[in-house]
Design a protein around this motif. Sequence first.
Motif, PDB file in Angstrom:
ATOM      1  N   VAL A  61       0.830  -1.201   0.000  1.00  0.00           N
ATOM      2  CA  VAL A  61       0.000   0.000   0.000  1.00  0.00           C
ATOM      3  C   VAL A  61       0.865   1.253   0.000  1.00  0.00           C
ATOM      4  N   GLU A  62       1.926   1.231   0.794  1.00  0.00           N
ATOM      5  CA  GLU A  62       2.814   2.397   0.858  1.00  0.00           C
ATOM      6  C   GLU A  62       3.494   2.652  -0.480  1.00  0.00           C
ATOM      7  N   VAL A  63       4.015   1.599  -1.104  1.00  0.00           N
ATOM      8  CA  VAL A  63       4.705   1.781  -2.384  1.00  0.00           C
ATOM      9  C   VAL A  63       3.717   2.170  -3.482  1.00  0.00           C
ATOM     10  N   LEU A  64       2.550   1.542  -3.507  1.00  0.00           N
ATOM     11  CA  LEU A  64       1.543   1.884  -4.513  1.00  0.00           C
ATOM     12  C   LEU A  64       1.131   3.347  -4.425  1.00  0.00           C
ATOM     13  N   SER A  65       1.152   3.915  -3.214  1.00  0.00           N
ATOM     14  CA  SER A  65       0.747   5.314  -3.045  1.00  0.00           C
ATOM     15  C   SER A  65       1.681   6.276  -3.765  1.00  0.00           C
ATOM     16  N   SER A  66       2.880   5.807  -4.116  1.00  0.00           N
ATOM     17  CA  SER A  66       3.840   6.654  -4.830  1.00  0.00           C
ATOM     18  C   SER A  66       3.778   6.447  -6.350  1.00  0.00           C
ATOM     19  N   ILE A  67       2.863   5.588  -6.811  1.00  0.00           N
ATOM     20  CA  ILE A  67       2.744   5.264  -8.235  1.00  0.00           C
ATOM     21  C   ILE A  67       1.425   5.809  -8.764  1.00  0.00           C
ATOM     22  N   ASP A  68       1.470   6.496  -9.908  1.00  0.00           N
ATOM     23  CA  ASP A  68       0.237   7.018 -10.494  1.00  0.00           C
ATOM     24  C   ASP A  68       0.183   6.806 -12.008  1.00  0.00           C
ATOM     25  N   ASP A  69       1.016   5.882 -12.509  1.00  0.00           N
ATOM     26  CA  ASP A  69       1.083   5.702 -13.963  1.00  0.00           C
ATOM     27  C   ASP A  69       1.082   4.237 -14.373  1.00  0.00           C
ATOM     28  N   ALA A  70       0.462   3.372 -13.548  1.00  0.00           N
ATOM     29  CA  ALA A  70       0.423   1.947 -13.882  1.00  0.00           C
ATOM     30  C   ALA A  70      -0.570   1.701 -15.014  1.00  0.00           C
ATOM     31  N   ASP A  71      -0.168   0.916 -15.992  1.00  0.00           N
ATOM     32  CA  ASP A  71      -1.055   0.554 -17.097  1.00  0.00           C
ATOM     33  C   ASP A  71      -1.731  -0.786 -16.867  1.00  0.00           C
ATOM     34  N   VAL A  72      -1.026  -1.706 -16.216  1.00  0.00           N
ATOM     35  CA  VAL A  72      -1.580  -2.986 -15.790  1.00  0.00           C
ATOM     36  C   VAL A  72      -1.010  -3.293 -14.410  1.00  0.00           C
ATOM     37  N   ILE A  73      -1.866  -3.791 -13.519  1.00  0.00           N
ATOM     38  CA  ILE A  73      -1.422  -4.276 -12.218  1.00  0.00           C
ATOM     39  C   ILE A  73      -1.824  -5.739 -12.099  1.00  0.00           C
ATOM     40  N   CYS A  74      -0.853  -6.598 -11.845  1.00  0.00           N
ATOM     41  CA  CYS A  74      -1.101  -8.017 -11.603  1.00  0.00           C
ATOM     42  C   CYS A  74      -0.942  -8.271 -10.113  1.00  0.00           C
ATOM     43  N   LEU A  75      -2.038  -8.587  -9.458  1.00  0.00           N
ATOM     44  CA  LEU A  75      -2.071  -8.676  -8.004  1.00  0.00           C
ATOM     45  C   LEU A  75      -2.318 -10.109  -7.548  1.00  0.00           C
ATOM     46  N   ASP A  76      -1.397 -10.624  -6.743  1.00  0.00           N
ATOM     47  CA  ASP A  76      -1.599 -11.892  -6.055  1.00  0.00           C
ATOM     48  C   ASP A  76      -1.589 -11.559  -4.568  1.00  0.00           C
ATOM     49  N   ASP A  77      -2.696 -11.003  -4.093  1.00  0.00           N
ATOM     50  CA  ASP A  77      -2.750 -10.390  -2.775  1.00  0.00           C
ATOM     51  C   ASP A  77      -2.472 -11.395  -1.655  1.00  0.00           C
ATOM     52  N   ALA A  78      -1.857 -10.912  -0.592  1.00  0.00           N
ATOM     53  CA  ALA A  78      -1.531 -11.761   0.564  1.00  0.00           C
ATOM     54  C   ALA A  78      -2.715 -11.836   1.520  1.00  0.00           C
ATOM     55  N   TRP A  79      -3.899 -12.075   0.971  1.00  0.00           N
ATOM     56  CA  TRP A  79      -5.130 -12.215   1.753  1.00  0.00           C
ATOM     57  C   TRP A  79      -5.054 -13.468   2.626  1.00  0.00           C
ATOM     58  N   SER A  80      -5.914 -13.510   3.593  1.00  0.00           N
ATOM     59  CA  SER A  80      -5.936 -14.689   4.479  1.00  0.00           C
ATOM     60  C   SER A  80      -7.372 -15.042   4.831  1.00  0.00           C
ATOM     61  N   ARG A  81      -7.866 -16.117   4.241  1.00  0.00           N
ATOM     62  CA  ARG A  81      -9.161 -16.628   4.689  1.00  0.00           C
ATOM     63  C   ARG A  81      -8.962 -17.256   6.070  1.00  0.00           C
ATOM     64  N   PRO A  82     -10.033 -17.482   6.809  1.00  0.00           N
ATOM     65  CA  PRO A  82      -9.867 -18.108   8.134  1.00  0.00           C
ATOM     66  C   PRO A  82      -9.098 -19.424   8.050  1.00  0.00           C
ATOM     67  N   HIS A  83      -8.134 -19.569   8.925  1.00  0.00           N
ATOM     68  CA  HIS A  83      -7.341 -20.800   9.065  1.00  0.00           C
ATOM     69  C   HIS A  83      -6.403 -21.036   7.879  1.00  0.00           C
ATOM     70  N   ARG A  84      -6.159 -20.031   7.036  1.00  0.00           N
ATOM     71  CA  ARG A  84      -5.279 -20.265   5.892  1.00  0.00           C
ATOM     72  C   ARG A  84      -3.818 -20.315   6.310  1.00  0.00           C
ATOM     73  N   GLY A  85      -3.447 -19.537   7.330  1.00  0.00           N
ATOM     74  CA  GLY A  85      -2.047 -19.427   7.703  1.00  0.00           C
ATOM     75  C   GLY A  85      -1.378 -20.774   7.915  1.00  0.00           C
ATOM     76  N   GLY A  86      -0.203 -20.948   7.333  1.00  0.00           N
ATOM     77  CA  GLY A  86       0.565 -22.171   7.486  1.00  0.00           C
ATOM     78  C   GLY A  86       0.155 -23.292   6.557  1.00  0.00           C
TER      79      GLY A  86
END
Length: 263
Positions: A25-50
């Motif tokens: 989020v911090e690094v993205l806040s300094s970018i304003d010219d992205a044409d494509v963003i490929c995101l593999d977000d570090a989301w966590s469903r319940p009990h996903r960790g590990g």
Amino acid sequence: MTMAVDRPHPISLADGKEYVIGDAVEVLSSIDDADVICLDDAWSRPHRGGQFGVEYDTHPFDHEHNDSATSTKLVVDACMEALNPGGWLIADADDWLLPRLTSYLMDEYGDVNDDYGGGGYRKVGSVTYLSSDGTPDRSTPGMYGSTGGYSVVFGHKGETERRWSESVRQVVPRQREKFGWGSVKPIVPYKKWVSDILNPDDHLVVPCAGTAPAALGAEIAFGASIRYTCIDNEPDAYNAFRRRAREEGTVEADALNLPDLLS
């Protein structure tokens, strides 16, 4: 290797290309010219960790009822803010994340399918893994059917003139080599997508990059004529990217500066 990171640490790979160790989020806040963003977000469903080789930091989808400093919603918002008008978001998802992500995109940014105008959610694609005998992979079957891959959500920021025809549904062999990283995805689907959507000198951004298959796909497709920014808060993710860039036979690693990290 471990390295304390209290602010973004950019690593220059070549002119217009870098891997930044830092908060997405911090690094993205300094970018304003992205044409494509490929995101593999570090989301966590319940009990996903590990599970499933997940050893990196994760966060909830929504931090309103959680003490986490970030969330998938914040990451998605930062991505949409960083995109140029008409830029595309390509986001990996599983069965848990898919309905939440598509609903959030539709509610916050629009549903193109309502009247085929505007921006926001566009469609859902997928990556299906093949086993060695050419059948859909079942190496991690569940009790109620095996997914054999993952879904991919496509959207864009407002109206877009970036029209492309590559299939959003890709079928590829399962990625076997891990390059010292727990969760590694194949290059081929992302190479096909970014090479069809992007133009030379465009800017690709890859938050939560890991081994950054989208960036390596762009490297293969465009060489020196593409710009990209990879972002991950784990120094070991860069180490895995560095190893992958050197070991993947289709990547011209000699064209990249791949320095060691300083502890």
